[in-house]
Design an enzyme around this catalytic site. Structure first.
Site, PDB file in Angstrom:
ATOM      1  N   GLU A 268       0.846  -1.197   0.000  1.00  0.00           N
ATOM      2  CA  GLU A 268       0.000   0.000   0.000  1.00  0.00           C
ATOM      3  C   GLU A 268       0.879   1.244   0.000  1.00  0.00           C
ATOM      4  O   GLU A 268       1.841   1.328   0.770  1.00  0.00           O
ATOM      5  CB  GLU A 268      -0.893   0.084   1.243  1.00  0.00           C
ATOM      6  N   GLU A 322     -13.766   5.929  -1.087  1.00  0.00           N
ATOM      7  CA  GLU A 322     -14.703   5.055  -0.373  1.00  0.00           C
ATOM      8  C   GLU A 322     -15.459   5.869   0.679  1.00  0.00           C
ATOM      9  O   GLU A 322     -14.904   6.245   1.711  1.00  0.00           O
ATOM     10  CB  GLU A 322     -13.948   3.898   0.258  1.00  0.00           C
ATOM     11  N   LYS A 325     -15.811   4.924   4.733  1.00  0.00           N
ATOM     12  CA  LYS A 325     -14.665   4.772   5.627  1.00  0.00           C
ATOM     13  C   LYS A 325     -14.759   5.812   6.735  1.00  0.00           C
ATOM     14  O   LYS A 325     -15.206   6.938   6.524  1.00  0.00           O
ATOM     15  CB  LYS A 325     -13.348   4.922   4.862  1.00  0.00           C
ATOM     16  N   GLU A 331      -9.161   9.753   4.613  1.00  0.00           N
ATOM     17  CA  GLU A 331      -9.449   8.328   4.488  1.00  0.00           C
ATOM     18  C   GLU A 331     -10.441   8.033   3.376  1.00  0.00           C
ATOM     19  O   GLU A 331     -10.446   6.943   2.811  1.00  0.00           O
ATOM     20  CB  GLU A 331      -9.979   7.776   5.818  1.00  0.00           C
TER      21      GLU A 331
END
Length: 470
Positions: A268, A322, A325, A331
């Site tokens: 990541e 997203e 989250k 985030e």
């Protein structure tokens, strides 16, 4: 301003093309993390088509969802799947659990769906549920089950480790793991990776280090842009990017406990396009610069100063923004794409996309409007990045006005856009002219980090910047 630069730029492009051709045999790989903590994402089959269009051949998942694994069947895209932290205790205690897990989550799909690795847990050492003790036993049982069902030769096992597992990371050559982790878990895990021919997965985010140390870490160093670099006082290695320094700290930490031959995959890394007020550096331009420059760095080959012959293999985080989250705004804004599949910004994700480098652009960075905006929101302009320095701006300005074919007459003495008479203002006008003449195409607003895209019309005195509709 020097306009007679056609010959020099032709030679530059020619020799760059030769080097471009030669380095790709030793290039690394770019994959993407496909997270699904959202309620507005495309269906898995639509996602597969999106990835294929982008030339992505490697994807990392955070589970083994049946619909997702089925969608990737016969796609040619290799997957890393995951056994989540909450199942580590069960996986560690009984091989019958991992036998069943492999039977249910791997065997029905592989090899039609190419599963190349299993991530056992995720950042386990930082898990608030204290699952560290279960990690290595769970990995061993998963591997034993893979052996039992004759798929161990094609599926690796590993576990993504956060950089917080390091006790020391600076200078890179002094990298070391936290002492309380070494004997009970780090050494047994690395030994298992060594025995099985696998690699260590590392989650590394220069964004976090930069936001916590803006007084000592330059933005250029964090974003892979030109900078003076940092010298490791122990070995004289020069680091031009924070990510490479972080990865070498991991290599040094492994070497310090006798594991010098284990490879690393960056499982990541990424940069958010939006953040809270205290998340310094979280912006669309910086996210585009980090990911675009990283992709170029990986795909043009070479390793880190400590392991120069080992190409970098990287999974970007993440495919989509997203919306479910939790945590800070960042985030929910790491995605390369909005849920409607429109790009948040335009960067190459495969070797083919790097061809635009020969147009005087060294990475593709084009901001895109969010979904649902009106037509005016979709207009973008190209402006100078004055942090690149006057020398780089002048070189890019010469190219845009010369070989690039930008209309630079309005910035000549006495013309409508001559004032303000600054390198930044003149370069912005020239870069935007080039960008608009090339239909705001991918890779036409970068100039080696000397430019970036904005979504509001630039203001320099009374000068009006053209758009593609003029």
């Amino acid at each position: 301003m020097e306009f007679n630069t056609q010959i020099s730029h032709f030679l530059y492009a020619f020799f760059f093309f030769l080097s471009f051709q030669s380095v790709f045999s030793d290039s690394g790989t770019i994959g993407i993390n496909y997270g699904r903590i959202a309620n507005d994402l495309p269906s898995p089959p639509e996602v597969v088509q999106l990835l294929k269009v982008q030339g992505v051949t490697k994807v990392k998942l955070f589970d083994t969802d049946s619909d997702v694994l089925t969608a990737f069947s016969a796609s040619g895209i290799s997957l890393t799947v995951a056994l989540p932290n909450e199942q580590l205790s069960s996986a560690a205690s009984d091989q019958s659990f991992t036998d069943t897990w492999i039977q249910s989550n791997i065997l029905p799909y592989h090899p039609n769906t190419i599963i190349e690795a299993i991530a056992v847990g995720n950042e386990v050492f930082a898990d608030p549920q204290n699952t560290t003790q279960f990690l290595v036993p769970a990995m061993k049982n998963i591997y034993a089950s893979l052996l039992k069902y004759n798929v161990a030769s094609s599926i690796k096992i590993s576990s993504p480790v956060a950089l917080s597992a390091l006790q020391t990371s600076y200078p890179s050559s002094s990298g070391s793991f936290k002492s309380d982790l070494i004997e009970p878990v780090i050494k047994p895990m690395l030994s298992l990776l060594q025995q099985t021919g696998s690699y260590l997965m590392v989650n590394a985010y220069p964004f976090f280090a930069y936001t916590a140390n803006t007084d000592t870490i330059s933005l250029d160093y964090a974003l892979f842009r030109d900078n003076s670099g940092n010298i490791d006082s122990n070995n004289g290695h020069v680091y031009k990017s924070l990510l490479e320094a972080q990865i070498d700290a991991v290599f040094a930490a492994m070497g310090a406990i006798g594991f010098n031959d284990i490879k690393v995959v960056i499982s990541e890394t990424g940069w958010p396009s939006m953040g809270d007020e205290n998340e310094v550096g979280a912006s669309q331009a910086n996210a585009a610069a980090y990911n675009g420059n990283l992709v170029r760095r990986v795909l043009t080959g070479g390793g880190t100063p400590l392991r120069p012959d080992e190409p970098l293999n990287v999974y970007l985080f993440a495919l989509f923004n997203e919306n479910e989250k939790t945590g800070p705004t960042s985030e929910r804004n790491y995605g390369l794409f909005y849920p409607n599949e429109q790009k948040v910004y335009d960067i190459p994700l495969a070797a083919a996309g790097l061809g635009n480098m020969m147009n005087g652009s060294k990475s593709q960075v084009v901001a895109q409007p969010p979904a649902g905006g009106d037509a005016s929101v979709g207009q973008t302009w190209c402006v100078a990045n004055e942090e690149a320095g006057e020398e780089k701006l002048q070189e890019a300005l010469d190219y845009a006005c010369g070989e690039g074919g930008a209309d630079c007459h309005p910035i000549q003495p006495g013309a409508t856009c001559y004032n303000p008479n600054t390198i930044g203002a003149h370069a912005s006008y020239a870069f935007n002219s080039y960008y608009q003449k090339n239909a705001r195409g991918s890779g036409t607003c970068d100039f080696g980090g000397a430019a970036y895209v904005v979504t509001q019309p630039p203001r320099f005195g009374s000068c009006n910047f053209p758009t593609s509709r003029n």
